[in-house]
Design a protein around this motif. Structure first.
Motif, short mmCIF file in Angstrom:
data_model
loop_
_atom_site.label_atom_id
_atom_site.label_comp_id
_atom_site.label_asym_id
_atom_site.label_seq_id
_atom_site.Cartn_x
_atom_site.Cartn_y
_atom_site.Cartn_z
N GLN A 34 25.36 2.05 24.84
CA GLN A 34 26.16 3.24 24.42
C GLN A 34 26.47 3.39 23.23
OE1 GLN A 34 29.17 2.99 27.60
NE2 GLN A 34 30.02 1.27 26.49
N ASP A 36 25.07 2.83 20.32
CA ASP A 36 24.22 3.68 19.70
C ASP A 36 24.15 5.03 19.56
OD1 ASP A 36 22.90 1.17 18.48
OD2 ASP A 36 22.08 0.67 20.71
N PHE A 37 24.44 5.39 20.76
CA PHE A 37 24.88 6.83 20.87
C PHE A 37 26.26 7.31 20.54
CE2 PHE A 37 21.07 8.73 23.39
CZ PHE A 37 20.41 7.69 23.36
N LYS A 40 26.18 7.68 16.66
CA LYS A 40 25.23 8.48 16.26
C LYS A 40 25.92 9.63 16.30
CE LYS A 40 20.89 9.74 18.29
NZ LYS A 40 21.22 11.13 18.34
N ASP A 41 26.56 9.79 17.30
CA ASP A 41 27.53 11.16 17.42
C ASP A 41 28.52 11.26 16.35
OD1 ASP A 41 26.16 11.99 19.66
OD2 ASP A 41 27.65 11.69 21.03
N THR A 50 25.92 4.91 11.47
CA THR A 50 25.46 4.53 12.73
C THR A 50 25.40 3.17 12.85
OG1 THR A 50 23.12 4.21 12.22
CG2 THR A 50 24.27 6.59 12.54
N MET A 126 22.56 1.35 27.42
CA MET A 126 22.29 3.02 27.68
C MET A 126 21.72 3.29 29.14
SD MET A 126 23.73 5.55 26.25
CE MET A 126 23.64 7.20 26.83
N TYR A 180 30.63 5.73 26.94
CA TYR A 180 30.01 7.02 26.83
C TYR A 180 30.36 7.90 28.02
CZ TYR A 180 26.53 10.35 25.17
OH TYR A 180 26.06 11.49 24.73
#
Ligand code: BG6
Length: 484
Positions: A34, A36-37, A40-41, A50, A126, A180
């Motif tokens: 999670q 990595d997401f 990224k956001d 990131t 994720m 997340y």
């Protein structure tokens, strides 16, 4: 007169976490976590780096361990990335991921450095988030158990000291940074889930304690908790009461579960009255009460906190901790508030970092003595450090005397606690090398070693020894007696 040296067996090292240091986010079979997401956001919104490359420890681990050896480390605390071992969270094992941690551990052991392994540091696979929401669903406890059983069993011959889930208290405060969370749950009506996640983590922690005791001969285990001592803003009785309430909900709510096997009553009643209490079964309570408890508490301490009374007169609503994204003092977005219970606030007597974290070495002595007196369990420092802007000078040096000052004060405070009878097993400041901050990208640096990269450009991630590197080397060589 007290001996100026720390005990011979005291562990001197530093700390990191997988997603913040490793990089190689999609390499050798690893799939997304999670983080990595989430990162990224935050790159898109704030321009922070990131987690894709981070400090690239995956490719620099030999160099990093060699530098740890050069500093004289006897311990290194790091975490295992769940999705490097089980890319889909459960099911097929990724052998290359398993090998990476064997290689790292072998390198450490060959250098005489004891690995301290954290099972989980904010990076849920994720795949499990997509499948059922990750920590939002009770299924995570069973999936975590199979992951933890595999990992503990795999590395049990080389790893004696285990820590479970990083900073449950901080996950409650900053749930969107650490988990997340889908947009539709952010309408202010789902804050009970913060405490539900924490409850599932408590179950996972208890199970992991059992697993270490079952699988690792002589193994010891504890939770790495984000812990701050809390002062009242004034000596007015209502501020002192607010301090006690904050202590119950922000601190004892976690440590009572780890050591007494039950939730703190005052804190739980407050949560129940406000529709925030977790749903629990009788089996859950039995698991927390009667299964293996922590052998020690791992402390992550950066800053002390301050609380004041907040009347329940409708002027304010319940809210959780704010964050300073700008790195300019005074720009924190808010303080945790529970009308009729307490409100957190800045401490006018303490200086802060550029990100508004109160600098308070004395707080380290205070919390070590307080925790040891109340629970009578050993403590180990698994994080402590100063987030700061560092400058790489033209001659390739980093003069971080501010960091040396911070670390010196905290090490001296630990020694004062030890001299008063507190059992402290070791000191692992944050962080061994610069890494990705959880909330501020890579320009907020903590490392003893500078990693040459920016938020936009990972460059080669070249390692450069800071002044604090040489200072800490001297501290370790003198067993903590030379802090100059
Ligand atoms: C702790 C975390 O809360 O604080 C680390 O365990 C984190 O993961 C550290 O990096 C410092 O916080 P930040 O937000 O400055 O990175």
């Amino acid at each position: 007169m007290a001996n100026r040296q720390f005990p011979d067996e005291f562990l001197w090292g530093a700390s990191t976490s997988a997603y913040q240091v490793e990089g190689a986010a999609y390499e050798d079979g690893k799939k997304a976590s999670q983080q990595d997401f989430i990162n990224k956001d935050s790159y898109e919104v704030f321009g922070f780096a990131t987690a894709e490359i981070a400090s690239d420890q995956y490719h620099h681990y030999k160099e990093d361990v060699a530098m740890m050896k050069e500093m004289g480390f006897t311990s290194y605390r790091f975490s295992i990335a769940w999705s490097r071992i089980f890319p889909d969270g459960i099911g097929e094992v990724n052998q290359k991921g398993v090998d990476y941690y064997h290689n790292l551990i072998n390198e450490l052991k060959a250098a005489g450095i004891e690995p301290i392994v954290t099972l989980y540091h904010y990076d849920c696979p994720m795949a499990l988030v997509e499948k059922y929401g990750g920590w939002l669903d009770r299924q995570i406890v069973a999936d975590f158990e199979q992951y933890a059983r595999f990992v503990i069993n795999e590395y049990k011959d080389d790893v004696r000291i285990w820590t479970t889930i990083n900073e449950q208290s901080i996950i409650v405060q900053y749930w969107t940074q650490k988990c997340y969370i889908p947009e539709e749950l952010l309408d202010g009506k789902h804050n009970q889930l913060r405490y539900q996640i924490n409850h599932y983590m408590n179950l996972a922690h208890a199970i992991a304690c059992d697993l270490v005791h079952e699988l690792v001969p002589g193994g010891i285990v504890g939770a790495p908790l984000g812990y701050s001592c809390i002062y009242p803003l004034t000596s007015a009785p209502e501020d002192v009461m607010a301090m006690q309430n904050a202590q119950a909900l922000r601190n004892d709510f976690y440590t009572d579960v780890y050591f007494k096997g039950e939730y703190n009553k005052g804190a739980m009643i407050y949560l129940q009255e406000h529709g925030l209490a977790p749903e629990m079964t009788d089996e859950d309570l039995e698991l927390l009460k009667n299964h293996s408890k922590s052998d020690f508490l791992a402390i992550n301490y950066y800053a002390s906190e301050c609380a004041k009374w907040c009347p329940d007169d409708g002027a304010k609503e319940i809210s959780w901790s704010g964050v300073n994204r700008s790195g300019k003092k005074g720009e924190i977005s808010g303080f945790e508030t529970h009308p009729g219970f307490y409100e957190m606030c800045a401490n006018p007597r303490l200086d802060t970092t550029d990100w508004d974290w109160a600098i308070d070495p004395q707080g380290m002595e205070y919390l070590l003595r307080d925790l040891y007196n109340r629970y009578n369990k050993p403590l180990i420092i698994t994080e402590n450090g100063l987030g700061a802007y560092d400058t790489l000078t033209e001659d390739g040096k980093v003069h971080d005397d501010y960091r040396i000052g911070y670390l010196r004060g905290h090490i001296a405070a630990i020694k004062r606690a030890i001299d008063k009878g507190v059992k402290v097993l070791g000191y692992n400041p944050w962080s061994s090398v610069d890494l990705l901050s959880t909330s501020n990208g890579v320009k907020k640096r903590y490392g003893l070693v500078y990693v040459d990269r920016t938020d936009d450009d990972p460059k080669e991630c070249k390692r450069i020894r800071k002044d604090s590197f040489y200072w800490y080397q001297k501290v370790i060589a003198s067993k903590g007696s030379d802090l100059d």
